[in-house]
Design an enzyme around this catalytic site. Sequence first.
Site, PDB file in Angstrom:
ATOM      1  N   ASN A   1     -48.931  96.927 -27.733  1.00 37.79           N
ATOM      2  CA  ASN A   1     -50.334  96.559 -27.797  1.00 37.79           C
ATOM      3  C   ASN A   1     -50.421  95.045 -27.612  1.00 37.79           C
ATOM      4  O   ASN A   1     -49.413  94.322 -27.721  1.00 37.79           O
ATOM      5  CB  ASN A   1     -51.002  97.049 -29.088  1.00 37.79           C
ATOM      6  CG  ASN A   1     -50.546  96.324 -30.344  1.00 37.79           C
ATOM      7  OD1 ASN A   1     -50.546  95.099 -30.418  1.00 37.79           O
ATOM      8  ND2 ASN A   1     -50.161  97.096 -31.357  1.00 37.79           N
ATOM      9  N   ALA A   2     -51.614  94.543 -27.334  1.00 35.51           N
ATOM     10  CA  ALA A   2     -51.758  93.131 -26.969  1.00 35.51           C
ATOM     11  C   ALA A   2     -51.341  92.194 -28.096  1.00 35.51           C
ATOM     12  O   ALA A   2     -50.744  91.143 -27.853  1.00 35.51           O
ATOM     13  CB  ALA A   2     -53.198  92.849 -26.548  1.00 35.51           C
TER      14      ALA A   2
ATOM     15  N   SER B   1     -56.919  91.830 -34.943  1.00 30.30           N
ATOM     16  CA  SER B   1     -56.842  93.292 -35.023  1.00 30.30           C
ATOM     17  C   SER B   1     -57.505  93.979 -33.825  1.00 30.30           C
ATOM     18  O   SER B   1     -57.000  95.027 -33.375  1.00 30.30           O
ATOM     19  CB  SER B   1     -57.436  93.800 -36.336  1.00 30.30           C
ATOM     20  OG  SER B   1     -58.792  93.425 -36.475  1.00 30.30           O
TER      21      SER B   1
ATOM     22  N   ARG C   1     -40.494  95.761 -33.315  1.00 28.56           N
ATOM     23  CA  ARG C   1     -40.650  97.144 -33.753  1.00 28.56           C
ATOM     24  C   ARG C   1     -42.037  97.725 -33.492  1.00 28.56           C
ATOM     25  O   ARG C   1     -42.185  98.942 -33.433  1.00 28.56           O
ATOM     26  CB  ARG C   1     -40.299  97.242 -35.245  1.00 28.56           C
ATOM     27  CG  ARG C   1     -38.833  96.929 -35.520  1.00 28.56           C
ATOM     28  CD  ARG C   1     -38.478  97.119 -36.977  1.00 28.56           C
ATOM     29  NE  ARG C   1     -39.142  96.162 -37.848  1.00 28.56           N
ATOM     30  CZ  ARG C   1     -38.696  94.922 -38.077  1.00 28.56           C
ATOM     31  NH1 ARG C   1     -37.595  94.516 -37.476  1.00 28.56           N
ATOM     32  NH2 ARG C   1     -39.332  94.115 -38.893  1.00 28.56           N
TER      33      ARG C   1
ATOM     34  N   ARG D   1     -40.089  84.957 -27.772  1.00 28.66           N
ATOM     35  CA  ARG D   1     -39.092  85.104 -26.711  1.00 28.66           C
ATOM     36  C   ARG D   1     -39.298  84.202 -25.487  1.00 28.66           C
ATOM     37  O   ARG D   1     -38.424  84.154 -24.614  1.00 28.66           O
ATOM     38  CB  ARG D   1     -39.041  86.572 -26.264  1.00 28.66           C
ATOM     39  CG  ARG D   1     -38.645  87.536 -27.368  1.00 28.66           C
ATOM     40  CD  ARG D   1     -37.286  87.205 -27.967  1.00 28.66           C
ATOM     41  NE  ARG D   1     -36.874  88.220 -28.956  1.00 28.66           N
ATOM     42  CZ  ARG D   1     -35.674  88.301 -29.510  1.00 28.66           C
ATOM     43  NH1 ARG D   1     -34.759  87.408 -29.209  1.00 28.66           N
ATOM     44  NH2 ARG D   1     -35.407  89.253 -30.388  1.00 28.66           N
TER      45      ARG D   1
ATOM     46  N   VAL E   1     -35.534  95.801 -28.777  1.00 25.17           N
ATOM     47  CA  VAL E   1     -36.010  96.830 -29.707  1.00 25.17           C
ATOM     48  C   VAL E   1     -36.172  96.312 -31.133  1.00 25.17           C
ATOM     49  O   VAL E   1     -36.671  97.023 -31.997  1.00 25.17           O
ATOM     50  CB  VAL E   1     -35.085  98.072 -29.700  1.00 25.17           C
ATOM     51  CG1 VAL E   1     -35.077  98.718 -28.328  1.00 25.17           C
ATOM     52  CG2 VAL E   1     -33.659  97.714 -30.129  1.00 25.17           C
TER      53      VAL E   1
ATOM     54  N   ARG F   1     -18.424 106.429 -23.498  1.00 23.33           N
ATOM     55  CA  ARG F   1     -19.332 105.271 -23.465  1.00 23.33           C
ATOM     56  C   ARG F   1     -18.955 104.192 -24.471  1.00 23.33           C
ATOM     57  O   ARG F   1     -19.434 103.063 -24.386  1.00 23.33           O
ATOM     58  CB  ARG F   1     -20.767 105.709 -23.725  1.00 23.33           C
ATOM     59  CG  ARG F   1     -21.001 106.281 -25.106  1.00 23.33           C
ATOM     60  CD  ARG F   1     -22.442 106.658 -25.349  1.00 23.33           C
ATOM     61  NE  ARG F   1     -22.582 107.460 -26.558  1.00 23.33           N
ATOM     62  CZ  ARG F   1     -23.719 107.617 -27.219  1.00 23.33           C
ATOM     63  NH1 ARG F   1     -24.819 107.034 -26.786  1.00 23.33           N
ATOM     64  NH2 ARG F   1     -23.769 108.365 -28.303  1.00 23.33           N
TER      65      ARG F   1
END
Length: 232
Positions: A156-157, A55, A81, A167, A78, A140
Amino acid sequence: MNIELIQYTPDPEKVIAAAARLCYSPDPVPELMEQLDEERVANFVQKLRSMGHLSPFEHVSFQFSIDGVSRALSHQLVRHRIASYSQRSQRYVKEEGFDFVIPPTIRRNPQALERFENVMATLQEEYQALLAMVPAEDARYILPNACTTSLMATFNARSLMNFFEHRTCMRAQWEIRILAQRMLELVREVAPNVFGQAGPTCVTQGICHEGAMSCGRIKALKKQKGKDDPNL
């Protein structure tokens, strides 16, 4: 693709260490920051990682500029989240003469490459024709997943560590795997104790969760570890 780390929390590792110490200290954060030297920070961060107490890692963030990646990649990105994204809009930015990403398997196959480039050329012509007839937000709809895009992404880290876990795995799709590896290289330069051991679980934990779909890397890693330590 072009990836840049454009901004991040100053002294990210010290912030993480101070956040962790705050839970067990009566001192305010500014005083805790002053008490932390480089060695203590490194020890705190590594201890937190080993304990799974993550945390405090959420208090630091990293902001990336991402250019020249495909829409196929951005749809995957994306899905992570716990991050913030801004992306070039195909509704408001016209894509005349759009650039596109060519997958390596297509690039290596002359016949496939010819077909691919012919389709891209046709889509560019038809998109241009549609722009003269309908709004860009409707034209498009014929743009391909290969069409390049630009994004700004902020993690955030802790979320970033999770992103790298999934990934940088060899089972990840090739384009987002390249993106993740380049992002990892950038953050390792500014927060080596946080991200020095980041990566797929086969590397960081000696575990593969892919089951029958495993790439087999875990077996090679275990074999190498056995050679390095004959007592295992």
